[in-house]
Design a protein around this motif. Structure first.
Motif, PDB file in Angstrom:
ATOM      1  N   PRO A 184     -54.729 -16.515   3.310  1.00 35.05           N
ATOM      2  CA  PRO A 184     -56.222 -17.310   3.201  1.00 35.05           C
ATOM      3  C   PRO A 184     -57.180 -16.699   4.146  1.00 35.05           C
ATOM      4  O   PRO A 184     -56.863 -16.744   5.220  1.00 35.05           O
ATOM      5  CB  PRO A 184     -55.871 -18.708   3.579  1.00 35.05           C
ATOM      6  CG  PRO A 184     -54.423 -18.880   3.487  1.00 35.05           C
ATOM      7  CD  PRO A 184     -53.813 -17.668   4.011  1.00 35.05           C
ATOM      8  N   ASP A 185     -58.252 -16.440   3.454  1.00 30.97           N
ATOM      9  CA  ASP A 185     -59.495 -15.811   4.512  1.00 30.97           C
ATOM     10  C   ASP A 185     -59.837 -16.710   5.448  1.00 30.97           C
ATOM     11  O   ASP A 185     -60.667 -16.257   6.315  1.00 30.97           O
ATOM     12  CB  ASP A 185     -60.262 -15.187   3.420  1.00 30.97           C
ATOM     13  CG  ASP A 185     -61.089 -16.222   2.506  1.00 30.97           C
ATOM     14  OD1 ASP A 185     -60.781 -17.504   2.606  1.00 30.97           O
ATOM     15  OD2 ASP A 185     -62.227 -15.889   1.859  1.00 30.97           O
ATOM     16  N   ALA A 186     -59.757 -18.253   5.216  1.00 31.56           N
ATOM     17  CA  ALA A 186     -60.362 -19.102   6.083  1.00 31.56           C
ATOM     18  C   ALA A 186     -59.402 -19.504   7.213  1.00 31.56           C
ATOM     19  O   ALA A 186     -59.738 -20.252   8.274  1.00 31.56           O
ATOM     20  CB  ALA A 186     -61.049 -20.170   5.257  1.00 31.56           C
ATOM     21  N   LEU A 187     -58.352 -18.480   7.202  1.00 35.36           N
ATOM     22  CA  LEU A 187     -57.391 -18.900   8.343  1.00 35.36           C
ATOM     23  C   LEU A 187     -57.842 -18.500   9.611  1.00 35.36           C
ATOM     24  O   LEU A 187     -58.287 -17.315   9.748  1.00 35.36           O
ATOM     25  CB  LEU A 187     -56.086 -18.294   8.010  1.00 35.36           C
ATOM     26  CG  LEU A 187     -54.731 -18.623   8.635  1.00 35.36           C
ATOM     27  CD1 LEU A 187     -54.521 -19.962   8.278  1.00 35.36           C
ATOM     28  CD2 LEU A 187     -53.575 -17.776   8.415  1.00 35.36           C
ATOM     29  N   PRO A 188     -57.844 -19.566  10.667  1.00 39.15           N
ATOM     30  CA  PRO A 188     -58.221 -18.939  12.055  1.00 39.15           C
ATOM     31  C   PRO A 188     -57.215 -17.843  12.349  1.00 39.15           C
ATOM     32  O   PRO A 188     -56.094 -17.786  12.048  1.00 39.15           O
ATOM     33  CB  PRO A 188     -58.154 -20.228  12.769  1.00 39.15           C
ATOM     34  CG  PRO A 188     -58.105 -21.309  11.921  1.00 39.15           C
ATOM     35  CD  PRO A 188     -57.546 -20.718  10.698  1.00 39.15           C
ATOM     36  N   HIS A 189     -57.673 -17.055  13.361  1.00 45.64           N
ATOM     37  CA  HIS A 189     -57.044 -15.798  13.949  1.00 45.64           C
ATOM     38  C   HIS A 189     -55.629 -16.322  14.586  1.00 45.64           C
ATOM     39  O   HIS A 189     -54.750 -15.387  14.387  1.00 45.64           O
ATOM     40  CB  HIS A 189     -57.809 -14.886  14.577  1.00 45.64           C
ATOM     41  CG  HIS A 189     -57.191 -13.791  15.119  1.00 45.64           C
ATOM     42  ND1 HIS A 189     -56.690 -12.717  14.309  1.00 45.64           N
ATOM     43  CD2 HIS A 189     -56.853 -13.424  16.454  1.00 45.64           C
ATOM     44  CE1 HIS A 189     -55.862 -11.672  15.281  1.00 45.64           C
ATOM     45  NE2 HIS A 189     -56.115 -12.342  16.420  1.00 45.64           N
ATOM     46  N   ALA A 190     -55.850 -17.422  15.344  1.00 45.06           N
ATOM     47  CA  ALA A 190     -54.706 -17.640  16.069  1.00 45.06           C
ATOM     48  C   ALA A 190     -53.554 -18.334  15.092  1.00 45.06           C
ATOM     49  O   ALA A 190     -52.413 -18.091  15.518  1.00 45.06           O
ATOM     50  CB  ALA A 190     -55.292 -18.807  17.045  1.00 45.06           C
ATOM     51  N   ASP A 191     -53.954 -18.483  14.029  1.00 40.16           N
ATOM     52  CA  ASP A 191     -52.993 -18.878  13.130  1.00 40.16           C
ATOM     53  C   ASP A 191     -52.438 -18.039  11.982  1.00 40.16           C
ATOM     54  O   ASP A 191     -51.457 -18.143  11.415  1.00 40.16           O
ATOM     55  CB  ASP A 191     -53.532 -20.063  12.124  1.00 40.16           C
ATOM     56  CG  ASP A 191     -53.516 -21.608  13.158  1.00 40.16           C
ATOM     57  OD1 ASP A 191     -53.166 -21.637  14.071  1.00 40.16           O
ATOM     58  OD2 ASP A 191     -54.498 -22.212  12.523  1.00 40.16           O
ATOM     59  N   THR A 192     -53.022 -16.695  12.052  1.00 45.89           N
ATOM     60  CA  THR A 192     -52.591 -15.755  11.100  1.00 45.89           C
ATOM     61  C   THR A 192     -51.301 -15.259  11.419  1.00 45.89           C
ATOM     62  O   THR A 192     -50.547 -15.119  10.398  1.00 45.89           O
ATOM     63  CB  THR A 192     -53.482 -14.570  11.147  1.00 45.89           C
ATOM     64  OG1 THR A 192     -55.177 -14.817  10.810  1.00 45.89           O
ATOM     65  CG2 THR A 192     -53.395 -13.432  10.393  1.00 45.89           C
ATOM     66  N   LEU A 193     -51.028 -15.102  12.548  1.00 47.17           N
ATOM     67  CA  LEU A 193     -49.584 -14.440  13.063  1.00 47.17           C
ATOM     68  C   LEU A 193     -48.361 -15.327  12.616  1.00 47.17           C
ATOM     69  O   LEU A 193     -47.532 -15.235  12.061  1.00 47.17           O
ATOM     70  CB  LEU A 193     -49.430 -14.282  14.231  1.00 47.17           C
ATOM     71  CG  LEU A 193     -48.005 -13.356  14.875  1.00 47.17           C
ATOM     72  CD1 LEU A 193     -47.968 -12.276  14.019  1.00 47.17           C
ATOM     73  CD2 LEU A 193     -48.161 -13.192  16.310  1.00 47.17           C
ATOM     74  N   VAL A 194     -48.679 -16.910  12.843  1.00 45.64           N
ATOM     75  CA  VAL A 194     -47.780 -17.842  12.290  1.00 45.64           C
ATOM     76  C   VAL A 194     -47.447 -17.840  11.019  1.00 45.64           C
ATOM     77  O   VAL A 194     -46.267 -17.833  10.328  1.00 45.64           O
ATOM     78  CB  VAL A 194     -48.442 -19.298  13.060  1.00 45.64           C
ATOM     79  CG1 VAL A 194     -47.542 -20.520  12.572  1.00 45.64           C
ATOM     80  CG2 VAL A 194     -48.445 -19.426  14.584  1.00 45.64           C
TER      81      VAL A 194
END
Length: 86
Positions: free
Chosen positions: A30-40
């Protein structure tokens, strides 16, 4: 790295969001996903594809590390150019 990561607008009501496309080897987040959660989120998709993940970071099924850089949003561009007098 064998996979590609792309970002797409996520609409939970549409039901058209596919996190993985086997034909192109693309993981969609999702494009609205915060960067901190992208890897998760990326690790979760890969684990669902039976790609064992290390304690930290993420690896592709080829064994190469996946580096997720912060996504830079598209900038709006105007067709007009502003000239400042010198």
């Amino acid at each position: 790295m064998c996979i590609r990561i792309r970002y797409q607008q996520f609409d939970p009501l549409s039901g058209s969001f596919r996190p993985y496309d086997a034909g192109t080897g693309t993981v969609t987040l999702p494009d609205a996903l915060p960067h901190a959660d992208t890897l998760v989120a990326l690790r979760a998709v890969l684990e669902e594809l039976a790609v064992e993940q290390p304690e930290s970071g993420a690896i592709c099924w080829c064994g190469e590390d996946i580096v997720v850089v912060p996504r830079v949003p598209e900038q709006r561009r105007s067709s007009q150019v502003i000239h400042h007098g010198a």
